[in-house]
Design a protein around this motif. Structure first.
Motif, mmCIF file in Angstrom:
data_model
loop_
_atom_site.group_PDB
_atom_site.id
_atom_site.type_symbol
_atom_site.label_atom_id
_atom_site.label_comp_id
_atom_site.label_asym_id
_atom_site.label_seq_id
_atom_site.Cartn_x
_atom_site.Cartn_y
_atom_site.Cartn_z
ATOM 1 N N LEU A 299 63.396 47.169 68.592
ATOM 2 C CA LEU A 299 64.777 47.010 69.765
ATOM 3 C C LEU A 299 65.036 45.664 69.586
ATOM 4 N N THR A 300 66.103 45.291 69.959
ATOM 5 C CA THR A 300 67.016 43.829 69.962
ATOM 6 C C THR A 300 67.632 43.550 71.234
ATOM 7 N N ARG A 301 66.497 42.954 72.102
ATOM 8 C CA ARG A 301 66.748 42.771 73.528
ATOM 9 C C ARG A 301 67.425 41.578 73.340
ATOM 10 N N GLU A 302 68.797 41.237 74.280
ATOM 11 C CA GLU A 302 69.334 40.303 74.575
ATOM 12 C C GLU A 302 70.131 40.311 76.235
ATOM 13 N N SER A 303 70.015 38.975 76.137
ATOM 14 C CA SER A 303 70.546 38.671 77.646
ATOM 15 C C SER A 303 72.032 39.398 77.182
ATOM 16 N N VAL A 304 72.890 40.737 78.044
ATOM 17 C CA VAL A 304 73.983 41.302 77.884
ATOM 18 C C VAL A 304 75.307 41.445 78.961
ATOM 19 N N ASP A 305 76.261 41.388 79.118
ATOM 20 C CA ASP A 305 76.507 41.684 79.760
ATOM 21 C C ASP A 305 77.052 43.120 80.298
ATOM 22 N N PHE A 306 76.538 43.469 80.950
ATOM 23 C CA PHE A 306 76.803 44.992 81.570
ATOM 24 C C PHE A 306 78.095 45.660 81.343
ATOM 25 N N ARG A 307 79.672 44.570 81.642
ATOM 26 C CA ARG A 307 80.542 45.092 81.662
ATOM 27 C C ARG A 307 81.236 45.178 80.075
ATOM 28 N N GLU A 308 81.085 44.542 79.563
ATOM 29 C CA GLU A 308 80.824 44.461 77.746
ATOM 30 C C GLU A 308 80.754 45.924 77.504
ATOM 31 N N VAL A 309 80.145 46.054 78.132
ATOM 32 C CA VAL A 309 79.405 47.858 76.784
ATOM 33 C C VAL A 309 80.129 48.718 77.901
ATOM 34 N N ILE A 310 80.419 48.260 79.384
ATOM 35 C CA ILE A 310 81.146 49.600 79.934
ATOM 36 C C ILE A 310 81.971 49.550 79.426
ATOM 37 N N ASP A 311 82.986 48.385 79.303
ATOM 38 C CA ASP A 311 84.765 48.298 78.525
ATOM 39 C C ASP A 311 84.337 49.196 77.329
ATOM 40 N N PHE A 312 82.839 48.298 76.393
ATOM 41 C CA PHE A 312 83.353 49.360 75.115
ATOM 42 C C PHE A 312 83.249 50.809 74.886
ATOM 43 N N VAL A 313 82.184 51.334 75.648
ATOM 44 C CA VAL A 313 81.863 53.070 75.758
ATOM 45 C C VAL A 313 83.716 53.126 76.088
ATOM 46 N N ILE A 314 84.111 52.758 77.950
ATOM 47 C CA ILE A 314 85.338 53.307 78.108
ATOM 48 C C ILE A 314 86.491 53.874 76.918
ATOM 49 N N ALA A 315 86.564 52.199 75.983
ATOM 50 C CA ALA A 315 87.524 52.416 75.543
ATOM 51 C C ALA A 315 86.939 53.132 74.020
ATOM 52 N N ALA A 316 86.065 53.850 73.840
ATOM 53 C CA ALA A 316 85.232 54.388 72.741
ATOM 54 C C ALA A 316 85.991 56.376 72.940
ATOM 55 N N VAL A 317 85.616 56.367 73.678
ATOM 56 C CA VAL A 317 85.622 57.572 74.396
ATOM 57 C C VAL A 317 87.116 58.295 75.458
ATOM 58 N N THR A 318 87.963 57.008 74.930
ATOM 59 C CA THR A 318 89.333 57.400 76.349
ATOM 60 C C THR A 318 90.004 58.089 75.433
ATOM 61 N N PRO A 319 90.310 58.147 73.976
ATOM 62 C CA PRO A 319 90.753 59.668 73.838
ATOM 63 C C PRO A 319 90.475 60.235 73.869
ATOM 64 N N LEU A 320 89.635 60.941 73.955
ATOM 65 C CA LEU A 320 88.743 62.148 73.572
ATOM 66 C C LEU A 320 89.535 62.550 75.622
ATOM 67 N N PHE A 321 89.403 62.137 76.096
ATOM 68 C CA PHE A 321 89.578 62.072 77.287
ATOM 69 C C PHE A 321 91.339 62.521 77.911
ATOM 70 N N LYS A 322 92.250 60.950 77.397
ATOM 71 C CA LYS A 322 93.741 61.563 77.205
ATOM 72 C C LYS A 322 93.811 62.937 76.923
ATOM 73 N N ARG A 323 93.442 63.372 75.482
ATOM 74 C CA ARG A 323 93.473 64.687 74.796
ATOM 75 C C ARG A 323 93.668 65.362 75.667
ATOM 76 N N LYS A 324 92.110 65.543 76.728
ATOM 77 C CA LYS A 324 92.177 66.750 77.324
ATOM 78 C C LYS A 324 92.305 66.496 79.044
ATOM 79 N N HIS A 325 93.545 65.642 79.024
ATOM 80 C CA HIS A 325 94.156 65.333 80.287
ATOM 81 C C HIS A 325 93.372 65.349 81.374
ATOM 82 N N LEU A 326 92.193 64.381 81.035
ATOM 83 C CA LEU A 326 91.186 64.379 82.049
ATOM 84 C C LEU A 326 90.979 62.703 82.577
ATOM 85 N N TYR A 327 90.471 62.835 83.671
ATOM 86 C CA TYR A 327 90.470 61.480 84.045
ATOM 87 C C TYR A 327 88.886 60.467 83.874
#
Length: 736
Positions: A299-327
């Protein structure tokens, strides 16, 4: 007397028959004496005496067949009567002179107790006879009594030591018999042990053969693993290089494609690039772990801004949810900011869970929540999907497990995502679990510690140094500041050791320096705990390391890990770039060698790769002229008519590989003047990251105790045959 002595007396007694035989002889002697006697009275007396003795002896002999003991007492009484009759006929002499015969015969026939009784009886008779008849002298009485008891004492003195010897002999015999039985038992045990050892030896031979077979299988598996890693390196990195290269080109230089590109397209390409970067990091981790031959993911552990992690993940999966018309909603608690984790691993865990939720949910959507409970961050991902039955929940985290075949057909996937996610979470000292209801939905929970936990480590795990004993305490508050890391000055021409320290020792901060002179210039401003020096093996100078330790007052650890330049030198090339290669990195590598324009020969069997690198070199007013070749043979043919300023060479190619091309180049001085930069997706073509030596230098002398601890630590790490508890069993010196 003891029983053994009594048994001895019993064994040494004689029967009455020998005594009776003596009596018959006495009777015959008396009869013979009477026959030749001249005096008629004497003749008659001796004849009667002979008849009496013979008749009594005959009667005792018959009694002996019925009661031997009674016959023995009768024999004693017969002797007593013979003495009395002799005394009557011959005077006082016989009874006094023969008094000792009675106890002697009693001892021989019956025993010492009977001898004592008869000695007492004989003494009483002597005293009575003396008082009734008188005697010439009283000394005869005394001598008679003394002779009775003297013979009893002599017999007692003889019988007792003999009895003791017999008792000792019996004890020795009993002990010897017991020892013999024990030896027989031990012999039986020994024979059984020998038989068992023979069986165990046969089993051991079978196990040795099995171990040899398993070793051969393991070696085959190791070779297969190495080949698999090589294939993964090439087969994954080559297409990944296409994806990353083209998305980077389109995003950074959209003018190459004429008309302005739509903003939505560029946004989608940004998502593609982020996920390609994520995949690239994962591929690099797999390859790095295989090179270092570790049995667990680092593991490469470091102090990570959790909100950045959430924003990255949500941005990555947003196209899938939009395509299926899910919130897709998220609710992150206001107090949540930084967590101590491996950003890449946690992002992959959340991507796996959110992707699964999006794939399996047909109506509604997904909500991501994060709250703080104690010292843990609790992340929940709740969907409105079909739900999971309770018996199936335990199967979710098993590798290659999918609840039914329809899932693979309808939704795809390999069944590895959740198993890998569970492993990553547990490596963070966290846990993951599921709650679900059929037709309602499913919630995945992830618990992660907010702060770094420092498990107690052995001395040798603190960089082999016995001098660094200070332990910093981490805060316990929710938003506590992370503890300061140990600082290590890393002196090396490249960056290989620094990258290894940063990647696999998250509690150490690297302060880089290219050489010792640069370190000396920065030393005043640095506050480091130790110095790490990475140099070529022939360049390591113990005297210089010792002087450096004395000047700085710090521990110096020196090693020799080949960096990219050394590996390039071994290949006979100018540099090595491992795919995927970004446009900026390619241009910077050429810039570092003063190549800003001119001809470039790209040698790669992948047409897409040749096209990509050509696009990189021709974008944004770059003055490069590019030629391409599909293998080493075609490249040599081109080089006969065209001399480029640099050759970009792939190693794995048909017909003539890159290594074969380099061998031909080494034999032609004209070609040797052309710089070659290797660009390959196969790390197996290069030497693994290893060090053949390690040197530890301290400012002061190392005590014997500390030296032994260092030796033990190194032995435990480098030798698989050393028991980790050996130092406890043997003990270590306590003074230096």
């Amino acid at each position: 007397m003891r029983s053994s002595a009594i048994d001895f007396q019993t064994d040494t007694r004689i029967s009455a028959q020998p005594i009776l035989l003596v009596y018959f002889v006495c009777a015959l002697a008396a009869f013979t004496a009477g026959t030749i006697a001249s005096n008629m009275t004497t003749k008659l007396t001796l004849s009667v005496f002979a008849v009496y003795i013979a008749a009594a002896s005959y009667g005792i002999d018959h009694l002996n067949s019925r009661s031997p003991t009674a016959a023995k007492w009768a024999a004693l009484l017969l002797l007593e009567s013979m003495l009395m009759l002799s005394t009557v006929w011959l005077g006082a002499v016989p009874i006094y002179a023969g008094a000792f015969l009675i106890p002697a015969l009693a001892a021989v026939l019956i025993g010492l107790r009977a001898a004592a009784v008869m000695a007492a009886v004989q003494s009483g008779l002597l005293v009575a006879f003396y008082m009734l008849k008188g005697a010439p002298e009283s000394v005869w009485l005394v001598e008679g009594v003394l002779s009775c008891w003297a013979i009893y004492g002599i017999l007692s003195a003889v019988y007792k030591p003999i009895g003791d010897v017999v008792e000792w002999a019996e004890q020795v015999y009993a002990t010897a018999s017991e020892t013999l039985e024990q030896l027989r038992d031990k012999r039986a045990d020994y024979e059984q042990t020998v038989a068992e050892l023979k069986g165990a030896n046969a089993q051991l031979n079978s196990l040795n053969k099995l171990a040899q077979n398993l070793r051969q299988i393991a070696e085959t598996e190791r070779s297969a693993k190495a080949q698999f890693v090589a294939n993964v390196s090439h087969e994954l990195r080559t297409p990944l290089n296409m994806i990353m290269g083209y998305t980077e080109m389109i995003i950074q230089s959209p003018r190459m494609y004429g008309a302005a590109l739509p903003g939505a397209l560029l946004a989608d390409l940004a998502v593609v690039q982020r996920n390609a970067d994520q995949l690239s990091r994962l591929v690099n981790d797999v390859l790095d772990m295989s090179q270092i031959d570790s049995d667990q993911m680092a593991l490469t552990r470091e102090s990570v801004d959790f909100r950045e992690v959430i924003d990255f993940v949500i941005a990555a999966v947003t196209p899938l949810f939009k395509r299926k018309h899910l919130y897709l909603r998220h609710d992150i608690h206001a107090d949540i900011h930084y967590i101590f984790c491996d950003r890449t691993r946690i992002q992959e865990v959340l991507l796996n869970i959110l992707s699964n939720a999006g794939r399996f949910t047909e109506q509604g959507g997904v909500v991501v929540r994060a709250v703080i409970e104690g010292e843990n961050l609790i992340i929940s991902v709740t969907d409105t999907g079909p739900g999971i039955a309770k018996p199936d929940i335990d199967r979710l985290f098993k590798p290659f497990e999918q609840l039914d075949a329809r899932i693979r057909r309808d939704y795809g996937g390999s069944g590895l995502g959740l198993a890998i996610s569970k492993k990553f979470v547990e490596m963070h000292d966290g846990r993951i679990w599921v709650e679900s209801q059929i037709a309602v939905g499913t919630t995945f929970f992830i618990s992660l510690p907010l702060v770094q936990h420092h498990p107690p480590a052995a001395d040798h795990m603190r960089l082999f140094s016995p001098y660094l004993h200070y332990e910093r305490r981490s805060g316990t508050g929710r938003n506590a500041e992370q503890p300061a890391k140990q600082k290590a000055a890393v002196v090396e021409a490249g960056d290989v050791l620094g990258r290894l320290i940063t990647r696999y020792m998250s509690d150490v901060e690297v302060v880089p320096a290219t050489d010792l002179s640069e370190f000396d210039q920065q030393r005043a401003a640095l506050s480091t705990d130790l110095i790490l020096v990475n140099q070529k093996l022939d360049a390591l100078d113990p005297a210089a390391l010792r002087q450096l330790s004395r000047d700085t007052g710090m521990v110096v650890i020196a090693c020799s890990i080949p960096d990219t330049s050394e590996r390039a030198q071994l290949l006979g090339v100018d540099d090595i770039l491992v795919k995927p290669v970004s446009r900026d990195r390619l241009l910077q590598t050429l810039e570092n060698r003063g190549i800003r324009d001119g001809g470039v020969l790209i040698v790669d069997d992948e047409p897409d790769a040749c096209q990509l690198f050509a696009r990189m070199l021709s974008a944004d007013d770059q003055n490069y002229s590019v030629l391409t070749a599909n293998d080493g043979a075609e490249a040599l043919h081109i080089l006969e008519a065209f001399q480029p300023r640099v050759i970009l060479l792939d190693l794995v190619m048909p017909t003539m590989s890159g290594l074969e091309f380099l061998a031909v180049r080494a034999a032609h001085p004209k070609l040797q003047s052309i710089p070659v930069i290797v660009m390959s997706a196969n790390d197996a073509d290069f030497h693994p990251l290893t060090s053949r030596c390690i040197t530890i230098t301290a400012k002061d002398d190392i005590s014997v105790n500390s030296f032994m601890k260092c030796i033990r630590a190194v032995m435990q790490i480098l030798s698989a045959t050393v028991d980790a508890n050996d130092s406890k069993q043997r003990g270590e010196p306590t003074a230096g």
